[in-house]
Design an enzyme around this catalytic site. Structure first.
Site, PDB file in Angstrom:
ATOM      1  CG  ASP A   1      -5.993   3.127   0.722  1.00  0.00           C
ATOM      2  OD1 ASP A   1      -5.089   2.268   0.813  1.00  0.00           O
ATOM      3  OD2 ASP A   1      -6.661   3.282  -0.318  1.00  0.00           O
TER       4      ASP A   1
ATOM      5  CG  HIS B   1      -7.168 -15.033  -5.272  1.00  0.00           C
ATOM      6  ND1 HIS B   1      -6.701 -15.709  -6.380  1.00  0.00           N
ATOM      7  CD2 HIS B   1      -8.404 -14.605  -5.609  1.00  0.00           C
ATOM      8  CE1 HIS B   1      -7.607 -15.678  -7.330  1.00  0.00           C
ATOM      9  NE2 HIS B   1      -8.661 -15.012  -6.890  1.00  0.00           N
ATOM     10  CG  ASP B   2     -10.104 -18.202  -5.508  1.00  0.00           C
ATOM     11  OD1 ASP B   2     -10.453 -17.111  -5.013  1.00  0.00           O
ATOM     12  OD2 ASP B   2     -10.104 -18.434  -6.733  1.00  0.00           O
TER      13      ASP B   2
ATOM     14  CG  ASP C   1      -1.688   1.240   1.444  1.00  0.00           C
ATOM     15  OD1 ASP C   1      -1.907   1.950   0.447  1.00  0.00           O
ATOM     16  OD2 ASP C   1      -2.090   1.506   2.594  1.00  0.00           O
TER      17      ASP C   1
ATOM     18  CG  ASP D   1      -1.544   1.643  -3.625  1.00  0.00           C
ATOM     19  OD1 ASP D   1      -0.339   1.439  -3.886  1.00  0.00           O
ATOM     20  OD2 ASP D   1      -1.916   2.298  -2.626  1.00  0.00           O
TER      21      ASP D   1
ATOM     22  CG  ASP E   1      -7.560 -12.097 -12.864  1.00  0.00           C
ATOM     23  OD1 ASP E   1      -8.315 -12.833 -13.513  1.00  0.00           O
ATOM     24  OD2 ASP E   1      -7.076 -12.402 -11.761  1.00  0.00           O
TER      25      ASP E   1
ATOM     26  CG  ASP F   1     -12.396 -15.010 -12.639  1.00  0.00           C
ATOM     27  OD1 ASP F   1     -11.693 -15.495 -11.742  1.00  0.00           O
ATOM     28  OD2 ASP F   1     -13.606 -14.763 -12.498  1.00  0.00           O
TER      29      ASP F   1
ATOM     30  CD  GLU G   1     -10.523 -19.703 -11.527  1.00  0.00           C
ATOM     31  OE1 GLU G   1     -10.515 -19.856 -10.305  1.00  0.00           O
ATOM     32  OE2 GLU G   1     -11.352 -18.979 -12.107  1.00  0.00           O
TER      33      GLU G   1
HETATM   34  O1  ISL Z   1     -16.588 -22.826 -10.106  1.00  0.00           O
HETATM   35  C1  ISL Z   1     -15.810 -23.365  -9.418  1.00  0.00           C
HETATM   36  C2  ISL Z   1     -15.658 -24.810  -9.491  1.00  0.00           C
HETATM   37  O2  ISL Z   1     -16.156 -25.303 -10.687  1.00  0.00           O
HETATM   38  C3  ISL Z   1     -15.002 -22.538  -8.516  1.00  0.00           C
HETATM   39  O3  ISL Z   1     -13.911 -23.191  -8.052  1.00  0.00           O
HETATM   40  C4  ISL Z   1     -14.682 -21.302  -9.299  1.00  0.00           C
HETATM   41  O4  ISL Z   1     -14.207 -21.632 -10.548  1.00  0.00           O
HETATM   42  C5  ISL Z   1     -13.679 -20.443  -8.694  1.00  0.00           C
HETATM   43  O5  ISL Z   1     -14.025 -20.131  -7.405  1.00  0.00           O
HETATM   44  C6  ISL Z   1     -13.595 -19.184  -9.542  1.00  0.00           C
HETATM   45  O6  ISL Z   1     -12.717 -18.279  -8.949  1.00  0.00           O
HETATM   46  C7  ISL Z   1     -12.481 -17.080  -9.618  1.00  0.00           C
HETATM   47  O7  ISL Z   1     -13.668 -16.372  -9.917  1.00  0.00           O
HETATM   48  C8  ISL Z   1     -14.425 -15.933  -8.804  1.00  0.00           C
HETATM   49  C9  ISL Z   1     -13.577 -15.163  -7.802  1.00  0.00           C
HETATM   50  O8  ISL Z   1     -14.296 -14.978  -6.623  1.00  0.00           O
HETATM   51  C10 ISL Z   1     -12.292 -15.910  -7.485  1.00  0.00           C
HETATM   52  O9  ISL Z   1     -11.497 -15.143  -6.619  1.00  0.00           O
HETATM   53  C11 ISL Z   1     -11.595 -16.192  -8.782  1.00  0.00           C
HETATM   54  O10 ISL Z   1     -10.344 -16.808  -8.617  1.00  0.00           O
HETATM   55  C12 ISL Z   1     -15.524 -15.068  -9.335  1.00  0.00           C
HETATM   56  O11 ISL Z   1     -15.003 -14.111 -10.201  1.00  0.00           O
END
Ligand code: ISL
Length: 522
Positions: A23, A328-329, A19, A27, A96, A209, A267
């Site tokens: 804030d 991050h998921d 950052d 960024d 992304d 994504d 993804e």
């Molecule tokens: O859909 C899924 C399994 O088939 C999930 O795993 C999904 O694909 C995944 O969570 C998608 O993630 C991405 O898109 C989301 C976002 O919240 C995540 O951070 C991102 O990595 C929605 O845009």
């Protein structure tokens, strides 16, 4: 030049990396100030998570304007400066793209709400009348990935003024993320415009994504199995992996082919090897995230199976494999593998396994510091999954706590203000500054490993040959080359394969490879 085929890519979760203005939210200028660190770490490229205009219902994965920068992160001039500086540092920049959905604050969606059923404005999304006598049942039984129904009802404008309970719209994620209708040519044209916009600004590629989303089956049929769970996938899931999605990837590829040296990684949450490979045909994505290694338990047999599947999936289409242990998921590796000293030892060992493999490897910010997930109190949780699941799923905030750079609480050099998620006391020992000074730190391990991967000839060879290994262990060599990687997930120390030791993830025990340890030999 196909730089992406063996690149190490550092995932910057923009909100949590650095950052610059106090804030409490990371960024673009913050990233710019840390490029020297990324160069020192030794990665080849950066992937920036969404920094586009967004109301942040899903921290930027709800995009209100895909061709502008959200003020919380900076502006387009700052983005241009970041790209220029990154290139000066020898780092490629990828961004992304979120083509499956927009934000509900996108001008298209606002227009869709203001226009009635049957309007061209609504045709950019999936609006349907509800079921039941009053239309108050959702159009089908699909669930949102974040919990609850995948449909939300809106008020339709009434011809004589005012609004009445009206149609429903589809959102596979949060209600603030309406799904786009990929049978609408306007939707295609707009993505093409977005692709060119960022390519013309000099980005080296994209992470796409939900690349298995976008296209929906005709008639939006009910799902047979609605128990797929949150953030999980199911083979017979009509929400994802529809055949027509490949047309979208062909369009994206056709645009990218006009920009030599740029690449897209999708993804792709598709477990079946053959269906996964379809995304990587020569006229589709350059690469796809294969999440098998990330999902594998710390068990040599399971890890080997994950590697074999990931390699087999791409072999037929001649694409390079990709590897990730974190993003991050998902819970961070240290926590996933058991937490504490044990989890750290295992995460270090798995990092050596990942970085020994052919293909490209993704490192999620903080993974190189061995950060664990953080136990956060209920009141600070922000992931939409927390609310949408009725507080049964805590969501993904635990792996998104900002990166500790130096010094102490509350900001650890990440921010001079209050970090958007609280940073815990144990971060004091894990800061970049502390770890740079310590040759045994996880950061030092990553630096050495990345340097060897870049400079040692043992890392040539596009495939792996498996060696016989004791129970609970695995060993492979990069085919046609000299690097050997051995991993011990058993409970006793084992002899190492022959070769000179290049690097180990932890100390050896009388010349033996101890449990929860990996070694590189050549
Ligand atoms: O859909 C899924 C399994 O088939 C999930 O795993 C999904 O694909 C995944 O969570 C998608 O993630 C991405 O898109 C989301 C976002 O919240 C995540 O951070 C991102 O990595 C929605 O845009």
């Amino acid at each position: 030049m196909q730089w992406w085929r063996d690149a190490t890519v550092y995932q910057v979760y923009v909100r949590s990396f650095s950052d610059s203005d106090g804030d409490g939210v990371g960024d673009l200028d913050g990233i710019r100030a840390r490029l020297g660190y990324l160069e020192l770490l030794g990665v080849d490229a950066i992937w920036l998570t969404p920094f586009f205009t967004s109301p942040m219902a899903d921290h930027g994965y709800d995009v209100a304007d895909p061709r502008d920068v959200d003020p919380v992160f900076g502006d387009l001039d700052r983005f241009d400066a970041l790209v220029a500086d990154a290139h000066e540092h020898g780092l490629r920049i990828t961004v992304d793209l979120v083509p499956n959905h927009t934000s509900s604050e996108h001008e298209w969606f606002r227009a869709a709400l203001d226009s009635g059923p049957g309007s061209p404005e609504r045709a950019r999304y999936h609006f349907r009348p509800g079921h039941g006598p009053d239309g108050n049942e959702p159009p089908n039984n699909w669930r949102s990935v974040f919990g609850g129904p995948a449909w939300t009802r809106v008020q339709d404008p009434h011809p004589s003024g005012g609004y009445v309970p009206g149609e429903w719209y589809l959102h596979l994620f949060a209600a603030e993320q309406p799904d786009l209708n990929w049978t609408n040519p306007e939707v295609w044209a707009d993505l093409e415009k977005t692709l060119r916009f960022w390519l013309d600004r000099g980005v080296d590629g994209f992470r796409i994504d939900v690349a298995h989303g976008m296209s929906k089956p005709d008639g939006l049929p009910d799902a047979v199995n609605t128990e797929g769970g949150l953030l999980d996938d199911a083979a017979d899931d009509p929400r994802f992996d529809d055949d027509a999605v490949h047309d979208v990837h062909r369009m994206i590829r056709a645009v990218l082919d006009h920009y030599p040296g740029r690449a897209a990684v999708g993804e792709v949450w598709v477990r079946d090897d053959e269906r996964f490979a379809r995304y990587l045909r020569p006229d589709e994505l350059h690469m796809g995230f294969n999440f098998r290694l990330l999902e594998a338990a710390f068990d040599a047999a399971v890890v080997r199976e994950a590697i074999e599947h990931s390699l087999a999936a791409v072999a037929g289409v001649k694409a390079a494999p990709t590897w990730a242990l974190a993003n991050h998921d998902k819970p961070r590796p240290v926590t996933r593998y058991g937490g504490g000293a044990l989890g750290t030892a295992r995460a270090r060992a798995m990092a050596l396994v990942m970085l020994a493999l052919p293909g490209s490897a993704y490192i999620y910010n903080g993974e190189e510091l061995g950060l664990p997930d953080v136990e956060l109190p209920d009141e600070v949780l922000q992931d939409p999954a927390w609310e949408r699941s009725g507080h049964t799923e805590r969501g993904r905030d635990a792996c998104r706590v900002p990166v500790p750079w130096e010094g102490g609480a509350p900001g650890y050099g990440f921010t001079t203000g209050a970090p958007w998620l609280p940073m815990p006391p144990e971060y004091g020992e894990l800061t970049v500054a502390e770890q740079l000074e310590d040759t045994d730190s996880t950061l030092s391990l990553f630096r050495t490993a990345l340097e060897l991967r870049r400079t040692h000839t043992g890392f040539d060879g596009a495939s792996v040959e498996w060696f016989g290994a004791p129970e609970g262990c695995l060993a492979f060599r990069r085919s046609g080359s000299t690097l050997v990687c051995a991993l011990n997930t058993s409970t006793s120390a084992v002899p190492l394969p022959p070769g000179d030791i290049l690097l180990t993830s932890g100390p050896l025990q009388d010349g033996l490879l101890p449990p929860d340890t990996a070694a590189w030999l050549a």
